[in-house]
Design a protein around this motif. Structure first.
Motif, PDB file in Angstrom:
ATOM      1  N   ASN A 142       0.829  -1.205   0.000  1.00  0.00           N
ATOM      2  CA  ASN A 142       0.000   0.000   0.000  1.00  0.00           C
ATOM      3  C   ASN A 142       0.868   1.262   0.000  1.00  0.00           C
ATOM      4  OD1 ASN A 142       0.914  -0.424   2.619  1.00  0.00           O
ATOM      5  ND2 ASN A 142      -0.863   0.571   3.558  1.00  0.00           N
ATOM      6  N   SER A 143       2.099   1.156  -0.471  1.00  0.00           N
ATOM      7  CA  SER A 143       3.007   2.310  -0.473  1.00  0.00           C
ATOM      8  C   SER A 143       2.622   3.269  -1.597  1.00  0.00           C
ATOM      9  CB  SER A 143       4.448   1.846  -0.615  1.00  0.00           C
ATOM     10  OG  SER A 143       4.654   1.233  -1.866  1.00  0.00           O
ATOM     11  N   PRO A 144       2.981   4.515  -1.491  1.00  0.00           N
ATOM     12  CA  PRO A 144       3.750   5.115  -0.397  1.00  0.00           C
ATOM     13  C   PRO A 144       2.845   5.330   0.820  1.00  0.00           C
ATOM     14  CG  PRO A 144       3.195   6.809  -1.987  1.00  0.00           C
ATOM     15  CD  PRO A 144       2.668   5.495  -2.528  1.00  0.00           C
ATOM     16  N   VAL A 145       3.482   5.245   1.989  1.00  0.00           N
ATOM     17  CA  VAL A 145       2.760   5.502   3.231  1.00  0.00           C
ATOM     18  C   VAL A 145       3.479   6.606   3.982  1.00  0.00           C
ATOM     19  CG1 VAL A 145       1.790   3.178   3.459  1.00  0.00           C
ATOM     20  CG2 VAL A 145       4.004   3.687   4.467  1.00  0.00           C
ATOM     21  N   CYS A 146       2.754   7.271   4.845  1.00  0.00           N
ATOM     22  CA  CYS A 146       3.326   8.355   5.641  1.00  0.00           C
ATOM     23  C   CYS A 146       4.026   7.798   6.867  1.00  0.00           C
ATOM     24  CB  CYS A 146       2.219   9.324   6.080  1.00  0.00           C
ATOM     25  SG  CYS A 146       1.443  10.141   4.667  1.00  0.00           S
ATOM     26  N   LYS A 147       4.935   8.592   7.423  1.00  0.00           N
ATOM     27  CA  LYS A 147       5.647   8.227   8.643  1.00  0.00           C
ATOM     28  C   LYS A 147       4.637   7.918   9.752  1.00  0.00           C
ATOM     29  CE  LYS A 147       9.054   9.809  11.875  1.00  0.00           C
ATOM     30  NZ  LYS A 147       9.927  10.769  12.378  1.00  0.00           N
ATOM     31  N   ASP A 148       4.962   6.918  10.576  1.00  0.00           N
ATOM     32  CA  ASP A 148       4.152   6.463  11.700  1.00  0.00           C
ATOM     33  C   ASP A 148       2.842   5.788  11.279  1.00  0.00           C
ATOM     34  OD1 ASP A 148       6.065   7.347  13.495  1.00  0.00           O
ATOM     35  OD2 ASP A 148       5.173   9.361  13.574  1.00  0.00           O
ATOM     36  N   SER A 149       2.715   5.434   9.986  1.00  0.00           N
ATOM     37  CA  SER A 149       1.526   4.689   9.557  1.00  0.00           C
ATOM     38  C   SER A 149       1.904   3.221   9.343  1.00  0.00           C
ATOM     39  CB  SER A 149       0.935   5.321   8.290  1.00  0.00           C
ATOM     40  OG  SER A 149       1.888   5.268   7.251  1.00  0.00           O
ATOM     41  N   THR A 150       0.996   2.439   8.800  1.00  0.00           N
ATOM     42  CA  THR A 150       1.212   1.001   8.619  1.00  0.00           C
ATOM     43  C   THR A 150       1.454   0.687   7.145  1.00  0.00           C
ATOM     44  OG1 THR A 150      -0.198   0.487  10.508  1.00  0.00           O
ATOM     45  CG2 THR A 150       0.184  -1.298   8.932  1.00  0.00           C
ATOM     46  N   LEU A 151       2.527  -0.061   6.902  1.00  0.00           N
ATOM     47  CA  LEU A 151       2.845  -0.548   5.559  1.00  0.00           C
ATOM     48  C   LEU A 151       2.378  -1.997   5.473  1.00  0.00           C
ATOM     49  CD1 LEU A 151       4.268  -0.370   2.770  1.00  0.00           C
ATOM     50  CD2 LEU A 151       6.377  -1.084   3.943  1.00  0.00           C
ATOM     51  N   ASN A 152       1.512  -2.294   4.511  1.00  0.00           N
ATOM     52  CA  ASN A 152       1.006  -3.647   4.299  1.00  0.00           C
ATOM     53  C   ASN A 152       1.666  -4.246   3.057  1.00  0.00           C
ATOM     54  OD1 ASN A 152      -0.942  -3.624   6.451  1.00  0.00           O
ATOM     55  ND2 ASN A 152      -2.139  -2.215   5.181  1.00  0.00           N
ATOM     56  N   LEU A 153       2.347  -5.372   3.240  1.00  0.00           N
ATOM     57  CA  LEU A 153       2.956  -6.096   2.122  1.00  0.00           C
ATOM     58  C   LEU A 153       2.052  -7.279   1.787  1.00  0.00           C
ATOM     59  CD1 LEU A 153       6.619  -6.182   3.483  1.00  0.00           C
ATOM     60  CD2 LEU A 153       5.655  -4.580   1.817  1.00  0.00           C
ATOM     61  N   THR A 154       1.850  -7.524   0.486  1.00  0.00           N
ATOM     62  CA  THR A 154       0.984  -8.629   0.085  1.00  0.00           C
ATOM     63  C   THR A 154       1.676  -9.465  -0.987  1.00  0.00           C
ATOM     64  OG1 THR A 154      -0.134  -7.236  -1.544  1.00  0.00           O
ATOM     65  CG2 THR A 154      -1.163  -7.423   0.618  1.00  0.00           C
ATOM     66  N   ALA A 155       1.418 -10.752  -0.929  1.00  0.00           N
ATOM     67  CA  ALA A 155       1.930 -11.692  -1.923  1.00  0.00           C
ATOM     68  C   ALA A 155       0.786 -12.598  -2.349  1.00  0.00           C
ATOM     69  CB  ALA A 155       3.065 -12.520  -1.343  1.00  0.00           C
TER      70      ALA A 155
END
Length: 177
Positions: free
Chosen positions: A135-148
């Motif tokens: 779900n990038s780009p994300v802001c600082k202090d937020s959550t990055l979700n990686l998917t495969a």
């Protein structure tokens, strides 16, 4: 008919003459005294080599077949897909799944060929690569979700900056800095 006796009876002979022969009823083999007891059972006077391999493998890898050393031996390998080799430790480069299966090995010393010994080598197809996204780009202090995307039977391994690693299919990193 040569004398028949058990191994215990044979070992009780106090001073056997060089060349003494007996039929050992314990092992069902002919024994010959040559300063120590030697046994003849209709097979070669050496142990067959011990085969090995570096599998399981994925298609495209190199298969390393190995055989323990037998002094003075010549080697004969046979296997799937018409494979043959006279090397002790042959290498098959870039194997396909057709190379998977049973490989047999014999050793020959002074005209005596060992019983065949074998090893089973699994060669698997290369699994498809998953599609990855986030779900990038994300802001600082937020959550990055990686998917495969799912891959049947696969284990996932993610790695990234700052020592990040995960073995889950879809990891999340909270408080991204």
């Amino acid at each position: 008919l040569i004398p028949r006796m058990t191994e215990t009876q044979r070992d009780a002979i106090s001073n056997p003459a060089i060349g003494l022969q007996i039929f050992n009823t314990t092992t069902n083999c002919i024994n010959l005294w040559v300063g120590s007891w030697r046994q003849v059972c209709g097979e070669c006077a050496f142990s067959p080599p011990v085969p090995g391999h570096n599998g399981p493998l994925c298609a495209g890898a190199n298969l390393n077949l190995t055989a323990s050393a037998v002094s003075g031996a010549t080697y004969n390998w046979t296997g799937p897909d018409g494979f043959t080799s006279a090397l002790q430790n042959p290498v098959i480069t870039g194997v396909t799944t057709a190379a998977g299966g049973v490989y047999s090995l014999t050793a020959t010393v002074n005209g005596c060929t060992s019983v065949p010994v074998s090893v089973n080598v699994p060669v698997n197809t290369i699994p498809p690569a998953p599609s990855v996204s986030s779900n990038s780009p994300v802001c600082k202090d937020s959550t990055l979700n990686l998917t495969a995307s799912p891959v049947s039977g696969a284990n996932f391994s993610w790695s990234g900056p700052n020592g990040f690693s995960s073995a889950t299919q879809n990891p999340s990193l909270t408080n991204v800095s």
